[in-house]
Design an enzyme around this catalytic site. Sequence first.
Site, PDB file in Angstrom:
ATOM      1  CB  SER A 235      25.998  -6.027 -31.058  1.00 30.21           C
ATOM      2  OG  SER A 235      27.204  -6.404 -30.469  1.00 30.21           O
ATOM      3  CG  ASP A 460      32.000  -1.794 -33.832  1.00 29.42           C
ATOM      4  OD1 ASP A 460      32.274  -2.162 -32.673  1.00 29.42           O
ATOM      5  OD2 ASP A 460      30.851  -1.824 -34.305  1.00 29.42           O
ATOM      6  CG  HIS A 488      29.057  -1.698 -30.825  1.00 28.95           C
ATOM      7  ND1 HIS A 488      29.492  -2.543 -31.812  1.00 28.95           N
ATOM      8  CD2 HIS A 488      28.156  -2.401 -30.095  1.00 28.95           C
ATOM      9  CE1 HIS A 488      28.884  -3.711 -31.682  1.00 28.95           C
ATOM     10  NE2 HIS A 488      28.064  -3.650 -30.662  1.00 28.95           N
TER      11      HIS A 488
END
Length: 518
Positions: A235, A460, A488
Amino acid sequence: MKRAVALLLILALVLTGVGIAALSLLGGSDDPADPLSVPTTTPQPDATRPPAPGLARFYSQQLSWEQCRDHRLCATLEVPLDYAKPAGETIELAVLKVPAADPRGRLGSLVVDPGGPGAPATDYADGAASPGAVFRAPVLDAYDIVGMDPRGTGASTPVDCLSDDDLDAYVAQDPDPDTPAEVKTYTGFVDEIGRGCADRSGALAAHVTTTEAARDMDVLRAALGESRLTYYGASYGTKLGATYADLFPDRVGRLVLDGAVDLALSSRALSLQQAAGFETALRAYVQDCVDEGDCVLGDSLDAGLDRIRQLLDDVDAQPLPTDGDRELDVGNAFYGVVLPLYRRDSWPALTQGLTQAIGGDGSLLLRFSDLYSSRGTNGYTDNSSEAFYAISCLDDPWSIPASKVPANLADFEKASPTFGSVFAWGLTGCGGMQVRSTEPARHVTAAGAAPIVVIGTTRDPATPYAWAQSLARQLDSGVLVSRDGDGHTGYTEGNDCVDDAVDDYFLAGVVPEDGLSC
Protein backbone atom coordinates in the site's frame (compact mmCIF):
# COMPACT_ATOMS: atom_id res chain seq x y z
CA MET A 1 -4.40 1.66 3.61
CA LYS A 2 -4.36 -0.07 6.96
CA ARG A 3 -2.72 -3.18 8.41
CA ALA A 4 -4.07 -6.36 6.81
CA VAL A 5 -2.37 -8.70 9.30
CA ALA A 6 -4.10 -7.27 12.36
CA LEU A 7 -7.41 -7.09 10.51
CA LEU A 8 -7.28 -10.73 9.47
CA LEU A 9 -6.44 -11.90 12.99
CA ILE A 10 -9.10 -9.81 14.69
CA LEU A 11 -11.82 -10.64 12.20
CA ALA A 12 -11.04 -14.32 12.67
CA LEU A 13 -11.57 -13.90 16.40
CA VAL A 14 -14.80 -11.96 15.87
CA LEU A 15 -16.19 -14.69 13.65
CA THR A 16 -15.41 -17.35 16.24
CA GLY A 17 -17.01 -15.36 19.02
CA VAL A 18 -13.81 -14.23 20.77
CA GLY A 19 -13.76 -10.59 21.85
CA ILE A 20 -11.28 -8.18 20.36
CA ALA A 21 -9.97 -7.29 23.80
CA ALA A 22 -8.70 -10.87 24.14
CA LEU A 23 -6.26 -10.45 21.26
CA SER A 24 -2.69 -9.45 22.03
CA LEU A 25 0.11 -9.23 19.51
CA LEU A 26 2.53 -8.20 22.25
CA GLY A 27 4.22 -10.08 25.06
CA GLY A 28 7.63 -11.66 25.48
CA SER A 29 10.34 -12.06 28.05
CA ASP A 30 12.91 -9.69 29.51
CA ASP A 31 15.43 -12.48 30.15
CA PRO A 32 18.81 -10.97 29.15
CA ALA A 33 20.32 -14.44 28.94
CA ASP A 34 18.20 -15.34 25.94
CA PRO A 35 20.53 -16.00 22.98
CA LEU A 36 18.37 -13.83 20.76
CA SER A 37 19.63 -10.75 22.62
CA VAL A 38 23.14 -11.16 21.21
CA PRO A 39 23.91 -8.66 18.39
CA THR A 40 23.95 -10.51 15.06
CA THR A 41 24.96 -7.86 12.52
CA THR A 42 28.35 -7.79 10.81
CA PRO A 43 28.52 -4.87 8.36
CA GLN A 44 29.26 -5.81 4.77
CA PRO A 45 32.00 -4.00 2.85
CA ASP A 46 30.83 -0.61 1.57
CA ALA A 47 27.50 -0.93 3.40
CA THR A 48 28.13 2.09 5.62
CA ARG A 49 29.36 4.52 2.93
CA PRO A 50 27.23 7.65 3.48
CA PRO A 51 25.73 9.68 0.63
CA ALA A 52 27.22 12.84 2.20
CA PRO A 53 30.17 13.27 4.63
CA GLY A 54 28.01 14.96 7.26
CA LEU A 55 25.95 11.78 7.61
CA ALA A 56 28.90 9.50 8.41
CA ARG A 57 28.10 9.20 12.11
CA PHE A 58 24.59 7.99 11.33
CA TYR A 59 25.70 5.50 8.69
CA SER A 60 28.35 4.02 10.99
CA GLN A 61 25.81 3.09 13.69
CA GLN A 62 25.61 -0.49 14.88
CA LEU A 63 22.26 -1.53 16.24
CA SER A 64 22.24 -2.79 19.81
CA TRP A 65 19.59 -5.51 19.83
CA GLU A 66 17.66 -6.39 22.97
CA GLN A 67 14.99 -9.03 23.39
CA CYS A 68 11.44 -7.69 23.28
CA ARG A 69 7.89 -8.90 22.89
CA ASP A 70 7.95 -12.64 22.27
CA HIS A 71 11.42 -13.68 21.08
CA ARG A 72 11.80 -10.58 18.95
CA LEU A 73 14.74 -8.20 18.87
CA CYS A 74 14.35 -4.45 19.25
CA ALA A 75 16.76 -1.57 18.75
CA THR A 76 16.79 2.18 18.25
CA LEU A 77 18.20 4.02 15.24
CA GLU A 78 19.27 7.67 15.43
CA VAL A 79 18.72 9.93 12.40
CA PRO A 80 18.80 13.69 11.82
CA LEU A 81 15.52 15.55 12.17
CA ASP A 82 16.48 17.54 9.07
CA TYR A 83 18.86 15.91 6.59
CA ALA A 84 19.89 19.37 5.41
CA LYS A 85 21.22 19.98 8.94
CA PRO A 86 22.88 16.68 9.95
CA ALA A 87 24.72 18.33 12.86
CA GLY A 88 21.45 19.56 14.31
CA GLU A 89 18.61 17.94 16.24
CA THR A 90 18.16 14.17 15.99
CA ILE A 91 15.23 11.81 16.45
CA GLU A 92 15.00 8.13 17.36
CA LEU A 93 13.33 5.43 15.29
CA ALA A 94 12.08 2.11 16.67
CA VAL A 95 13.27 -1.06 14.93
CA LEU A 96 12.06 -4.65 15.42
CA LYS A 97 13.60 -7.78 13.94
CA VAL A 98 12.31 -11.33 13.67
CA PRO A 99 15.43 -13.45 13.06
CA ALA A 100 15.51 -15.88 10.15
CA ALA A 101 14.02 -19.22 11.15
CA ASP A 102 16.91 -21.07 9.48
CA PRO A 103 20.10 -19.19 10.48
CA ARG A 104 22.31 -21.53 8.42
CA GLY A 105 20.45 -20.65 5.24
CA ARG A 106 20.06 -16.95 6.06
CA LEU A 107 20.20 -14.59 3.05
CA GLY A 108 20.03 -11.30 4.91
CA SER A 109 17.52 -8.71 6.12
CA LEU A 110 14.12 -8.07 4.52
CA VAL A 111 12.75 -4.66 5.51
CA VAL A 112 8.95 -4.29 5.51
CA ASP A 113 6.48 -1.43 5.64
CA PRO A 114 2.70 -1.95 5.82
CA GLY A 115 1.38 1.35 4.64
CA GLY A 116 -0.93 3.94 6.04
CA PRO A 117 0.90 6.24 5.92
CA GLY A 118 1.22 6.04 9.68
CA ALA A 119 1.02 2.34 10.47
CA PRO A 120 3.84 1.02 12.71
CA ALA A 121 6.16 -1.25 10.75
CA THR A 122 7.37 -2.89 13.97
CA ASP A 123 3.90 -4.36 14.51
CA TYR A 124 3.81 -5.45 10.88
CA ALA A 125 7.16 -7.23 11.14
CA ASP A 126 6.06 -8.87 14.37
CA GLY A 127 2.81 -10.17 12.85
CA ALA A 128 4.55 -11.17 9.62
CA ALA A 129 6.53 -13.82 11.49
CA SER A 130 3.56 -16.19 11.31
CA PRO A 131 3.78 -18.20 8.05
CA GLY A 132 1.12 -17.07 5.61
CA ALA A 133 0.33 -13.81 7.42
CA VAL A 134 2.55 -11.84 5.05
CA PHE A 135 5.31 -14.22 3.92
CA ARG A 136 5.46 -17.94 3.28
CA ALA A 137 7.74 -20.20 5.31
CA PRO A 138 10.71 -20.34 2.89
CA VAL A 139 11.07 -16.54 3.02
CA LEU A 140 10.79 -16.55 6.81
CA ASP A 141 13.47 -19.25 6.93
CA ALA A 142 15.88 -17.21 4.82
CA TYR A 143 15.42 -13.62 5.99
CA ASP A 144 15.41 -11.58 9.13
CA ILE A 145 12.12 -9.65 8.89
CA VAL A 146 12.79 -6.07 9.95
CA GLY A 147 10.28 -3.29 10.55
CA MET A 148 11.12 0.30 11.45
CA ASP A 149 8.34 2.66 12.49
CA PRO A 150 8.70 5.56 10.04
CA ARG A 151 9.53 8.92 11.56
CA GLY A 152 6.52 10.43 13.27
CA THR A 153 4.79 7.06 13.77
CA GLY A 154 4.42 4.31 16.34
CA ALA A 155 7.27 3.97 18.82
CA SER A 156 9.54 6.23 16.77
CA THR A 157 9.51 9.91 17.75
CA PRO A 158 5.76 10.40 17.08
CA VAL A 159 3.69 13.30 15.85
CA ASP A 160 0.76 14.36 18.00
CA CYS A 161 -2.10 16.43 16.65
CA LEU A 162 -5.20 15.89 18.81
CA SER A 163 -6.10 14.76 22.31
CA ASP A 164 -7.68 11.30 22.53
CA ASP A 165 -11.10 12.81 23.18
CA ASP A 166 -10.81 15.12 20.20
CA LEU A 167 -9.56 12.25 18.04
CA ASP A 168 -12.64 10.23 19.05
CA ALA A 169 -14.84 13.11 17.91
CA TYR A 170 -12.80 13.59 14.72
CA VAL A 171 -13.31 9.96 13.69
CA ALA A 172 -16.97 9.85 14.75
CA GLN A 173 -18.11 13.01 12.90
CA ASP A 174 -20.12 12.76 9.70
CA PRO A 175 -17.58 12.39 6.86
CA ASP A 176 -20.31 13.62 4.48
CA PRO A 177 -21.70 16.67 6.31
CA ASP A 178 -25.18 17.52 5.10
CA THR A 179 -26.36 20.18 7.55
CA PRO A 180 -24.88 23.58 8.42
CA ALA A 181 -24.00 22.29 11.89
CA GLU A 182 -22.19 19.25 10.48
CA VAL A 183 -20.31 21.40 7.98
CA LYS A 184 -19.20 23.70 10.82
CA THR A 185 -17.97 20.72 12.82
CA TYR A 186 -16.18 19.25 9.82
CA THR A 187 -14.42 22.44 8.81
CA GLY A 188 -13.59 23.12 12.43
CA PHE A 189 -11.69 19.84 12.63
CA VAL A 190 -9.89 20.62 9.35
CA ASP A 191 -8.42 23.66 11.08
CA GLU A 192 -7.97 22.02 14.47
CA ILE A 193 -5.94 19.01 13.37
CA GLY A 194 -3.63 21.13 11.23
CA ARG A 195 -3.08 23.60 14.02
CA GLY A 196 -2.69 20.78 16.53
CA CYS A 197 0.10 19.05 14.61
CA ALA A 198 2.14 22.27 14.59
CA ASP A 199 1.40 23.16 18.22
CA ARG A 200 1.77 19.69 19.76
CA SER A 201 4.62 18.30 17.61
CA GLY A 202 6.88 21.30 17.10
CA ALA A 203 9.65 21.02 14.51
CA LEU A 204 8.90 17.34 13.88
CA ALA A 205 5.61 18.29 12.19
CA ALA A 206 7.56 19.68 9.22
CA HIS A 207 9.87 16.67 8.90
CA VAL A 208 7.77 13.53 8.45
CA THR A 209 7.75 13.39 4.66
CA THR A 210 8.02 10.21 2.66
CA THR A 211 11.33 11.43 1.24
CA GLU A 212 12.81 11.81 4.72
CA ALA A 213 11.46 8.42 5.76
CA ALA A 214 13.16 6.92 2.67
CA ARG A 215 16.45 8.55 3.70
CA ASP A 216 15.97 6.98 7.14
CA MET A 217 15.54 3.61 5.48
CA ASP A 218 18.96 3.89 3.90
CA VAL A 219 20.49 4.60 7.30
CA LEU A 220 18.71 1.47 8.52
CA ARG A 221 20.11 -0.52 5.60
CA ALA A 222 23.62 0.52 6.58
CA ALA A 223 23.03 -0.25 10.26
CA LEU A 224 21.80 -3.72 9.28
CA GLY A 225 25.08 -4.26 7.44
CA GLU A 226 23.41 -4.68 4.04
CA SER A 227 25.05 -3.25 0.93
CA ARG A 228 21.66 -3.29 -0.84
CA LEU A 229 18.11 -3.08 0.44
CA THR A 230 15.75 -6.03 0.19
CA TYR A 231 12.26 -4.69 0.81
CA TYR A 232 8.56 -5.56 0.79
CA GLY A 233 6.21 -2.58 0.89
CA ALA A 234 2.42 -2.81 0.87
CA SER A 235 0.00 0.00 0.00
CA TYR A 236 1.63 3.31 1.05
CA GLY A 237 4.74 1.21 1.62
CA THR A 238 4.99 1.10 -2.19
CA LYS A 239 5.34 4.88 -2.28
CA LEU A 240 8.04 4.70 0.38
CA GLY A 241 9.85 1.93 -1.49
CA ALA A 242 9.65 3.67 -4.86
CA THR A 243 10.91 6.91 -3.32
CA TYR A 244 13.81 5.01 -1.77
CA ALA A 245 14.67 3.50 -5.15
CA ASP A 246 14.64 6.94 -6.75
CA LEU A 247 16.93 8.38 -4.07
CA PHE A 248 19.30 5.42 -3.86
CA PRO A 249 19.05 3.40 -7.11
CA ASP A 250 22.50 1.86 -6.60
CA ARG A 251 21.36 0.51 -3.23
CA VAL A 252 18.28 -1.29 -4.57
CA GLY A 253 18.34 -5.03 -4.06
CA ARG A 254 15.16 -7.09 -4.36
CA LEU A 255 12.21 -4.71 -3.98
CA VAL A 256 8.56 -5.82 -4.11
CA LEU A 257 5.84 -3.14 -4.09
CA ASP A 258 2.39 -4.65 -3.48
CA GLY A 259 -0.88 -2.76 -3.78
CA ALA A 260 0.85 0.11 -5.53
CA VAL A 261 0.21 3.84 -5.22
CA ASP A 262 0.34 5.84 -8.44
CA LEU A 263 2.91 8.55 -7.74
CA ALA A 264 2.03 10.50 -10.90
CA LEU A 265 -1.59 11.28 -9.99
CA SER A 266 -2.82 14.48 -8.38
CA SER A 267 -4.47 14.32 -4.97
CA ARG A 268 -7.87 14.85 -6.55
CA ALA A 269 -7.35 12.08 -9.10
CA LEU A 270 -6.12 9.70 -6.39
CA SER A 271 -9.23 10.38 -4.31
CA LEU A 272 -11.55 10.01 -7.28
CA GLN A 273 -10.05 6.67 -8.30
CA GLN A 274 -9.98 5.38 -4.74
CA ALA A 275 -13.66 6.24 -4.37
CA ALA A 276 -14.33 4.15 -7.47
CA GLY A 277 -12.19 1.35 -6.03
CA PHE A 278 -14.19 1.13 -2.84
CA GLU A 279 -17.45 1.23 -4.81
CA THR A 280 -16.21 -1.70 -6.89
CA ALA A 281 -15.31 -3.63 -3.75
CA LEU A 282 -18.63 -2.85 -2.09
CA ARG A 283 -20.56 -4.00 -5.15
CA ALA A 284 -18.55 -7.22 -5.28
CA TYR A 285 -19.30 -7.81 -1.59
CA VAL A 286 -23.03 -7.12 -1.91
CA GLN A 287 -23.35 -9.28 -5.03
CA ASP A 288 -21.60 -12.11 -3.19
CA CYS A 289 -23.98 -11.72 -0.25
CA VAL A 290 -26.99 -11.84 -2.57
CA ASP A 291 -25.64 -14.85 -4.46
CA GLU A 292 -25.18 -16.75 -1.21
CA GLY A 293 -28.91 -16.40 -0.53
CA ASP A 294 -30.87 -15.04 2.44
CA CYS A 295 -28.78 -11.86 2.38
CA VAL A 296 -29.68 -9.42 5.16
CA LEU A 297 -29.27 -6.58 2.66
CA GLY A 298 -31.95 -7.80 0.23
CA ASP A 299 -32.29 -9.98 -2.84
CA SER A 300 -30.52 -7.82 -5.46
CA LEU A 301 -27.38 -5.73 -5.86
CA ASP A 302 -29.31 -2.47 -6.04
CA ALA A 303 -31.40 -3.36 -2.99
CA GLY A 304 -28.26 -4.21 -1.01
CA LEU A 305 -26.50 -0.96 -1.91
CA ASP A 306 -29.64 1.03 -1.03
CA ARG A 307 -29.85 -0.76 2.34
CA ILE A 308 -26.28 0.17 3.25
CA ARG A 309 -26.87 3.80 2.28
CA GLN A 310 -30.07 3.82 4.33
CA LEU A 311 -28.23 2.35 7.32
CA LEU A 312 -25.62 5.12 7.19
CA ASP A 313 -28.38 7.74 6.92
CA ASP A 314 -30.21 6.19 9.88
CA VAL A 315 -27.07 6.19 12.03
CA ASP A 316 -26.43 9.80 11.04
CA ALA A 317 -29.92 10.68 12.31
CA GLN A 318 -29.69 8.51 15.44
CA PRO A 319 -26.45 6.84 16.64
CA LEU A 320 -26.77 3.18 17.62
CA PRO A 321 -26.13 1.74 21.08
CA THR A 322 -23.30 -0.75 21.52
CA ASP A 323 -22.27 -3.25 24.16
CA GLY A 324 -20.03 -0.59 25.73
CA ASP A 325 -20.22 3.01 26.89
CA ARG A 326 -19.82 4.51 23.42
CA GLU A 327 -22.39 4.82 20.66
CA LEU A 328 -21.89 4.05 16.98
CA ASP A 329 -21.80 7.44 15.26
CA VAL A 330 -22.01 7.81 11.50
CA GLY A 331 -18.26 8.32 11.04
CA ASN A 332 -17.58 5.09 12.92
CA ALA A 333 -20.26 3.33 10.87
CA PHE A 334 -18.59 4.47 7.64
CA TYR A 335 -15.15 3.17 8.69
CA GLY A 336 -16.77 0.04 10.08
CA VAL A 337 -18.20 -0.74 6.64
CA VAL A 338 -15.07 0.24 4.70
CA LEU A 339 -12.45 -1.66 6.69
CA PRO A 340 -13.69 -5.22 6.01
CA LEU A 341 -13.74 -4.43 2.27
CA TYR A 342 -9.94 -4.59 2.32
CA ARG A 343 -10.03 -8.40 2.36
CA ARG A 344 -12.45 -10.86 0.81
CA ASP A 345 -11.91 -13.12 3.83
CA SER A 346 -13.48 -10.35 5.92
CA TRP A 347 -16.77 -10.21 4.06
CA PRO A 348 -18.58 -12.64 6.41
CA ALA A 349 -17.58 -10.41 9.32
CA LEU A 350 -18.98 -7.38 7.52
CA THR A 351 -22.25 -9.24 7.03
CA GLN A 352 -22.32 -10.00 10.74
CA GLY A 353 -21.67 -6.35 11.59
CA LEU A 354 -24.33 -5.09 9.20
CA THR A 355 -26.83 -7.64 10.50
CA GLN A 356 -26.26 -6.41 14.05
CA ALA A 357 -26.50 -2.75 13.02
CA ILE A 358 -29.70 -3.26 11.05
CA GLY A 359 -31.05 -4.91 14.20
CA GLY A 360 -30.11 -1.88 16.27
CA ASP A 361 -26.74 -2.94 17.69
CA GLY A 362 -23.66 -1.04 16.52
CA SER A 363 -21.09 -3.00 18.54
CA LEU A 364 -19.29 -4.85 15.76
CA LEU A 365 -19.13 -1.94 13.32
CA LEU A 366 -17.67 0.17 16.14
CA ARG A 367 -15.00 -2.48 16.70
CA PHE A 368 -14.09 -2.36 13.02
CA SER A 369 -13.92 1.43 13.13
CA ASP A 370 -11.71 1.26 16.22
CA LEU A 371 -9.42 -1.16 14.44
CA TYR A 372 -9.18 1.25 11.52
CA SER A 373 -8.14 4.11 13.79
CA SER A 374 -6.05 1.95 16.20
CA ARG A 375 -8.32 2.63 19.15
CA GLY A 376 -8.19 0.16 22.00
CA THR A 377 -10.52 -0.23 24.95
CA ASN A 378 -8.57 2.35 26.96
CA GLY A 379 -7.52 4.77 24.26
CA TYR A 380 -5.43 4.73 21.11
CA THR A 381 -2.74 2.08 20.74
CA ASP A 382 -0.73 4.17 18.26
CA ASN A 383 -0.86 7.53 16.52
CA SER A 384 -1.58 6.20 13.02
CA SER A 385 -4.61 8.43 12.41
CA GLU A 386 -2.67 11.58 13.25
CA ALA A 387 0.44 10.40 11.41
CA PHE A 388 -1.69 9.63 8.34
CA TYR A 389 -2.80 13.25 8.26
CA ALA A 390 0.63 14.73 9.01
CA ILE A 391 2.54 12.66 6.42
CA SER A 392 -0.09 12.90 3.68
CA CYS A 393 -0.55 16.65 3.99
CA LEU A 394 3.17 17.33 4.28
CA ASP A 395 3.82 15.28 1.13
CA ASP A 396 1.05 17.11 -0.72
CA PRO A 397 -0.73 20.00 1.05
CA TRP A 398 -3.17 20.58 -1.83
CA SER A 399 -6.80 21.05 -0.78
CA ILE A 400 -9.97 22.90 -1.67
CA PRO A 401 -12.16 25.07 0.57
CA ALA A 402 -15.51 23.71 1.70
CA SER A 403 -17.26 26.17 -0.62
CA LYS A 404 -15.89 24.27 -3.64
CA VAL A 405 -17.03 20.81 -2.55
CA PRO A 406 -20.46 21.06 -4.24
CA ALA A 407 -18.78 21.67 -7.61
CA ASN A 408 -16.89 18.38 -7.20
CA LEU A 409 -19.78 16.22 -6.02
CA ALA A 410 -21.04 15.16 -9.45
CA ASP A 411 -17.71 13.63 -10.47
CA PHE A 412 -17.28 11.80 -7.20
CA GLU A 413 -20.85 10.53 -6.98
CA LYS A 414 -20.54 9.21 -10.52
CA ALA A 415 -17.40 7.31 -9.51
CA SER A 416 -19.00 6.06 -6.30
CA PRO A 417 -22.74 6.52 -5.67
CA THR A 418 -22.26 5.14 -2.15
CA PHE A 419 -19.03 6.76 -0.97
CA GLY A 420 -18.35 9.53 -3.50
CA SER A 421 -19.51 12.46 -1.41
CA VAL A 422 -17.28 11.34 1.47
CA PHE A 423 -14.24 11.42 -0.78
CA ALA A 424 -15.29 14.79 -2.21
CA TRP A 425 -15.36 16.29 1.27
CA GLY A 426 -12.01 14.68 1.92
CA LEU A 427 -10.51 17.08 -0.63
CA THR A 428 -10.68 19.76 2.07
CA GLY A 429 -8.64 17.72 4.54
CA CYS A 430 -5.24 19.42 4.29
CA GLY A 431 -6.69 22.93 4.36
CA GLY A 432 -5.60 23.50 7.96
CA MET A 433 -1.99 22.34 7.56
CA GLN A 434 0.24 24.92 9.24
CA VAL A 435 3.70 23.71 8.20
CA ARG A 436 5.40 23.00 4.89
CA SER A 437 8.07 20.54 3.86
CA THR A 438 11.55 21.65 2.87
CA GLU A 439 11.88 18.59 0.60
CA PRO A 440 11.25 19.29 -3.11
CA ALA A 441 8.67 17.26 -5.02
CA ARG A 442 10.14 14.26 -6.81
CA HIS A 443 9.46 12.81 -10.24
CA VAL A 444 10.14 9.18 -9.39
CA THR A 445 11.76 6.96 -12.01
CA ALA A 446 14.44 5.07 -10.03
CA ALA A 447 16.71 5.20 -13.07
CA GLY A 448 19.53 2.67 -12.76
CA ALA A 449 17.86 0.52 -10.11
CA ALA A 450 17.70 -3.27 -10.19
CA PRO A 451 14.32 -4.77 -11.22
CA ILE A 452 11.47 -3.67 -8.98
CA VAL A 453 8.42 -5.96 -8.81
CA VAL A 454 5.08 -4.13 -8.69
CA ILE A 455 1.94 -6.12 -7.79
CA GLY A 456 -1.61 -5.03 -8.58
CA THR A 457 -4.95 -6.69 -7.82
CA THR A 458 -7.80 -6.16 -10.27
CA ARG A 459 -10.49 -5.32 -7.68
CA ASP A 460 -8.32 -3.76 -5.00
CA PRO A 461 -10.49 -1.19 -3.17
CA ALA A 462 -7.76 0.96 -1.63
CA THR A 463 -5.13 1.02 -4.37
CA PRO A 464 -6.91 0.43 -7.70
CA TYR A 465 -5.27 -1.88 -10.21
CA ALA A 466 -4.59 0.99 -12.61
CA TRP A 467 -2.22 2.46 -10.02
CA ALA A 468 0.02 -0.60 -10.15
CA GLN A 469 0.04 -0.48 -13.93
CA SER A 470 1.04 3.16 -13.82
CA LEU A 471 3.74 2.79 -11.16
CA ALA A 472 5.32 -0.12 -13.03
CA ARG A 473 5.55 2.15 -16.09
CA GLN A 474 6.96 5.07 -14.10
CA LEU A 475 9.82 2.99 -12.69
CA ASP A 476 12.52 2.44 -15.29
CA SER A 477 13.02 -1.12 -14.04
CA GLY A 478 9.41 -1.81 -13.02
CA VAL A 479 8.05 -5.33 -13.52
CA LEU A 480 4.26 -5.72 -13.27
CA VAL A 481 2.62 -8.80 -11.72
CA SER A 482 -1.20 -8.86 -11.77
CA ARG A 483 -3.61 -10.80 -9.57
CA ASP A 484 -7.18 -11.23 -10.73
CA GLY A 485 -9.16 -11.03 -7.51
CA ASP A 486 -10.66 -9.06 -4.64
CA GLY A 487 -9.05 -7.39 -1.67
CA HIS A 488 -6.08 -5.18 -0.95
CA THR A 489 -2.61 -6.38 -2.07
CA GLY A 490 -1.79 -9.62 -3.89
CA TYR A 491 0.97 -11.57 -2.16
CA THR A 492 -0.12 -14.44 0.16
CA GLU A 493 -3.74 -13.82 -0.77
CA GLY A 494 -4.36 -17.35 -2.01
CA ASN A 495 -2.85 -17.05 -5.49
CA ASP A 496 0.05 -19.47 -5.95
CA CYS A 497 1.12 -17.80 -9.19
CA VAL A 498 1.78 -14.50 -7.40
CA ASP A 499 3.27 -16.17 -4.33
CA ASP A 500 5.68 -18.30 -6.34
CA ALA A 501 6.82 -15.30 -8.38
CA VAL A 502 7.56 -13.24 -5.27
CA ASP A 503 9.24 -16.10 -3.41
CA ASP A 504 11.44 -16.93 -6.39
CA TYR A 505 12.51 -13.30 -6.57
CA PHE A 506 13.29 -12.99 -2.86
CA LEU A 507 14.97 -16.38 -2.56
CA ALA A 508 16.78 -16.79 -5.88
CA GLY A 509 16.69 -13.39 -7.55
CA VAL A 510 14.54 -14.73 -10.41
CA VAL A 511 12.80 -11.70 -11.90
CA PRO A 512 9.15 -12.40 -12.87
CA GLU A 513 8.11 -11.92 -16.47
CA ASP A 514 6.95 -8.33 -16.93
CA GLY A 515 3.18 -8.44 -17.35
CA LEU A 516 2.76 -11.77 -15.57
CA SER A 517 -1.00 -12.31 -15.13
CA CYS A 518 -2.15 -14.51 -12.27
